[in-house]
Every structure is written in C-alpha cells, then in structure tokens.
Write a protein that holds these residues in place. Structure first.
Motif, short mmCIF file in Angstrom:
data_model
loop_
_atom_site.label_atom_id
_atom_site.label_comp_id
_atom_site.label_asym_id
_atom_site.label_seq_id
_atom_site.Cartn_x
_atom_site.Cartn_y
_atom_site.Cartn_z
N VAL B 30 19.30 40.89 26.66
CA VAL B 30 18.63 41.13 25.37
C VAL B 30 18.86 39.95 24.43
O VAL B 30 17.96 39.50 23.72
CB VAL B 30 19.14 42.43 24.71
CG1 VAL B 30 18.41 42.68 23.40
CG2 VAL B 30 18.94 43.60 25.63
N PHE B 31 20.08 39.43 24.46
CA PHE B 31 20.41 38.27 23.61
C PHE B 31 19.52 37.07 23.96
O PHE B 31 18.94 36.44 23.07
CB PHE B 31 21.89 37.92 23.82
CG PHE B 31 22.40 36.83 22.93
CD1 PHE B 31 22.59 37.05 21.57
CD2 PHE B 31 22.71 35.58 23.45
CE1 PHE B 31 23.07 36.04 20.75
CE2 PHE B 31 23.19 34.56 22.64
CZ PHE B 31 23.38 34.80 21.29
N ALA B 32 19.36 36.80 25.26
CA ALA B 32 18.54 35.66 25.69
C ALA B 32 17.06 35.88 25.35
O ALA B 32 16.37 34.94 24.96
CB ALA B 32 18.72 35.44 27.19
N LEU B 33 16.61 37.10 25.49
CA LEU B 33 15.21 37.39 25.12
C LEU B 33 15.01 37.17 23.63
O LEU B 33 13.98 36.63 23.21
CB LEU B 33 14.85 38.84 25.50
CG LEU B 33 14.65 39.11 26.99
CD1 LEU B 33 14.57 40.61 27.27
CD2 LEU B 33 13.38 38.41 27.52
N ARG B 34 16.00 37.54 22.81
CA ARG B 34 15.91 37.33 21.36
C ARG B 34 15.82 35.84 21.05
O ARG B 34 15.18 35.44 20.07
CB ARG B 34 17.15 37.88 20.64
CG ARG B 34 17.32 39.33 20.64
CD ARG B 34 16.59 40.10 19.56
NE ARG B 34 16.08 39.35 18.43
CZ ARG B 34 14.94 39.62 17.81
NH1 ARG B 34 14.17 40.60 18.22
NH2 ARG B 34 14.55 38.94 16.77
N LEU B 35 16.47 35.02 21.87
CA LEU B 35 16.45 33.57 21.64
C LEU B 35 15.13 32.96 22.12
O LEU B 35 14.89 31.77 21.91
CB LEU B 35 17.62 32.90 22.38
CG LEU B 35 19.02 33.27 21.87
CD1 LEU B 35 20.08 32.67 22.77
CD2 LEU B 35 19.23 32.80 20.43
N GLY B 36 14.30 33.73 22.79
CA GLY B 36 12.99 33.24 23.20
C GLY B 36 12.89 32.75 24.63
O GLY B 36 11.88 32.16 25.01
N PHE B 37 13.90 32.99 25.44
CA PHE B 37 13.81 32.62 26.86
C PHE B 37 12.81 33.56 27.55
O PHE B 37 12.68 34.73 27.19
CB PHE B 37 15.18 32.70 27.54
CG PHE B 37 16.07 31.54 27.19
CD1 PHE B 37 16.02 30.36 27.92
CD2 PHE B 37 16.94 31.62 26.10
CE1 PHE B 37 16.82 29.28 27.58
CE2 PHE B 37 17.75 30.55 25.76
CZ PHE B 37 17.69 29.38 26.49
N SER B 38 12.09 33.03 28.55
CA SER B 38 11.05 33.81 29.21
C SER B 38 11.66 34.93 30.04
O SER B 38 12.80 34.81 30.52
CB SER B 38 10.21 32.91 30.11
OG SER B 38 10.98 32.53 31.23
N PRO B 39 10.92 36.01 30.25
CA PRO B 39 11.44 37.12 31.07
C PRO B 39 11.87 36.66 32.46
O PRO B 39 12.86 37.17 33.00
CB PRO B 39 10.27 38.09 31.14
CG PRO B 39 9.49 37.83 29.88
CD PRO B 39 9.62 36.35 29.63
N GLU B 40 11.16 35.68 33.04
CA GLU B 40 11.53 35.20 34.38
C GLU B 40 12.90 34.53 34.36
O GLU B 40 13.73 34.75 35.24
CB GLU B 40 10.48 34.21 34.91
CG GLU B 40 9.13 34.82 35.22
CD GLU B 40 8.27 35.04 33.98
OE1 GLU B 40 8.64 34.56 32.88
OE2 GLU B 40 7.23 35.70 34.09
N ARG B 41 13.12 33.70 33.34
CA ARG B 41 14.41 33.02 33.24
C ARG B 41 15.53 34.03 32.95
O ARG B 41 16.65 33.89 33.43
CB ARG B 41 14.38 31.95 32.12
CG ARG B 41 13.51 30.77 32.43
CD ARG B 41 14.06 29.99 33.60
NE ARG B 41 14.97 28.94 33.15
CZ ARG B 41 15.88 28.36 33.93
NH1 ARG B 41 16.01 28.74 35.19
NH2 ARG B 41 16.65 27.40 33.47
#
Lengths: 152, 144
Positions: B30-41
């Motif tokens: 969730v933290f990485a998604l908040r930072l804008g990383f793609s769902p695949e990454r």
C-alpha cells in the motif's frame, strides 16, 4: 512488556507501524489493520468498521495532533490477542486533544451550519469499535486505543 | 553521497514468526502504491519483501520466539529502498558461489535457497549490508 505480562498473555503479538504525518498515508494503516483482522478471522463488516475507525484515528493524528507536520510520525500499534485486536494510534502532540471533544456527540445542525463539515471522527470511532480510550502517549502526544472483540 | 530523504518514509516492526510477513507485505504494498509505483512493480515488491522477511525469520532469527523483524521503507523521489533487519542469531555468510536458478532447476543443487536469487531478479539492486550492526540487514531497491 514485563515477563509477568508475557506469561499472562502468551498469544499477544505486536505489529508497530511508524507513518509520516501526511494525508493519504492513513491508507497504509487501514490496509495493514484490515490484512491482520482478516487473518485473525474477523467478519467482513467488522473489518470494514475497523478500517473506518483506524482511518479516522490516523487522520486525526495527522491533521490535529501533528498539525500536518510531515517530519512528525504517527505510531500505530496493532496488538493481536487470541480473542481481540487492539489498535493504538499515537501522535507527537503538537496540538493536544480537548478531552471534552472525546465525549461530545456532534449535532447535525451544528455541523451543517459550519463551513468545516468535519468533527464526526471521534463519535464515529466510538460507534464502530467495542472499546475506546483517549489518553496521553508515552511520547507525550495524543493516543487513542481501540479494541474490537473477535466473535467466533 | 549525501542522500536527502523524502519525508515519506515508513517503518514497520513485526513478530519474527512465519505468517506475519504477509502483514508486512500488505503494508509495504500500500505504501508503494501511494508513492505511485505501478501495480506490476508492486507485485514484484510484494514477492521480494515476503521472501526477505521469511529469510530473516527462518535464518537470521532461527525461528526463535520473541524476536522481531524490522522493516524500513525509505523513499527519495528516485527510488524506494527497503531494509529488512533481523536480530542476527545466525549471521549471513556467503562462502561459496551460489548456484544460479537455472542450475538449481537442472538438479545441480537443492531447490531451497531460491529466495535471494528471486529477489535479485525482481528488484533493481539487492544484497546484505556488510557492516550491519546488531544483526543482518538485507537491502533492496526499486527505482522509478
């Protein structure tokens, strides 16, 4: 935790989360609590209630307790017991909570008359979880402790 | 080089017990998604994080009750750095050249021990910090 407490609560496990005081990161606490609660066996509606309560508590900590200062942290402790989940949310207390506000029931007309439609958070938390306690954190900031019981 | 950390850093500490890596995985995702990383990454990140936490629990902390695994997520606009710190009951020591994934699949060695290889494949950088204090510190990096 003392050894005596450990002996009394052999199944107690703690997850600690330290988040930046920036709106949006309450989502991390919500989803972490949700992930844990689902694995503990809470029903979907209880998990949803917990997510909302955690979101409100962390948002309050970011907005009010830490006054949006991103350098300040919000500390979320998730304590797993065999029959309940305890979520404690603490801020660094740039602004201390008015204790009166923790028991006040908001009146809808008062809220509608204000430009700021906020003010429902604490009431909502009380409605959604089984136990709530507002105290001062060891760090000196505000702390809210929420408990939901596991019904099997 | 001095690194100025973005304030969007997060720390997480879990019991050193198999199963809790799932909670860490979900929190960091969730933290990485908040930072804008793609769902695949983020899916790659979830796999890498789970593997690294399991290594810390099984090998670094030797499945010992009462110990903890500490995870730090540090973001500096260009990259997300994840550090997984165990309490080091067993220190990581790579004394021989490890077999590659292909060699393991070909039956040249145990199918165990694929975690580090997998993390190296999925992340942009990965490895143990040689000078870690008070335990093993495994670090991997995801660039934008």
């Amino acid at each position: 935790m003392s050894n005596n407490q450990s002996e009394m609560r052999p199944l107690e496990k703690i997850i600690e989360l330290r988040l930046p005081s920036r709106l949006g990161y309450e989502r991390v606490a919500m989803d972490t609590a949700s992930s844990l609660a689902r694995r503990m066996g809470f029903h979907g509606d209880r998990v949803d209630a917990l997510k909302t309560a955690v979101s409100e508590a962390v948002t309050n900590a970011i907005e009010h307790g830490n006054q949006h200062d991103a350098a300040m942290k919000v500390v979320v402790l998730l304590t797993v017991r065999d029959d309940e989940l305890i979520v404690s949310v603490a801020d660094q207390g740039r602004q201390m909570l008015d204790q009166h506000s923790t028991t006040r029931i908001p009146q809808i007309q008062d809220i509608l008359d204000k430009d700021d439609k906020g003010g429902w958070g604490i009431w909502l938390i009380r409605e959604l979880v089984d136990e709530v306690e507002f105290t001062t954190a060891p760090s000196g900031g505000n702390q809210v402790r929420m408990v939901i019981h596991l019904e099997r | 080089m001095k690194t100025t950390y973005h304030s969007a850093s997060m720390e997480l500490s879990i019991p050193s017990e198999l199963g809790y890596e799932i909670i860490a995985r979900d929190a960091v995702a969730v933290f990485a998604l908040r930072l804008g990383f793609s769902p695949e990454r983020v899916e790659d990140l979830k796999t890498a994080l789970s593997e690294a936490c399991i290594n810390a629990i099984e090998h670094g902390n030797l499945l010992t009750p009462g110990l903890r695994v500490h995870i730090a997520c540090i973001y500096d606009h260009e990259r997300l750095i994840i550090q997984i710190h165990d309490q080091g009951l067993k220190r990581y020591a790579c004394t021989t050249t490890p077999l590659t994934t292909a060699e393991k699949i070909a039956g040249l060695g145990s199918m165990r021990g694929m975690g580090l290889l997998l993390i190296e494949q999925l992340m942009d950088e990965a490895g143990f910090l040689p000078d870690a204090q008070d335990g093993n510190c495994f670090r991997f990096t995801l660039y934008r």
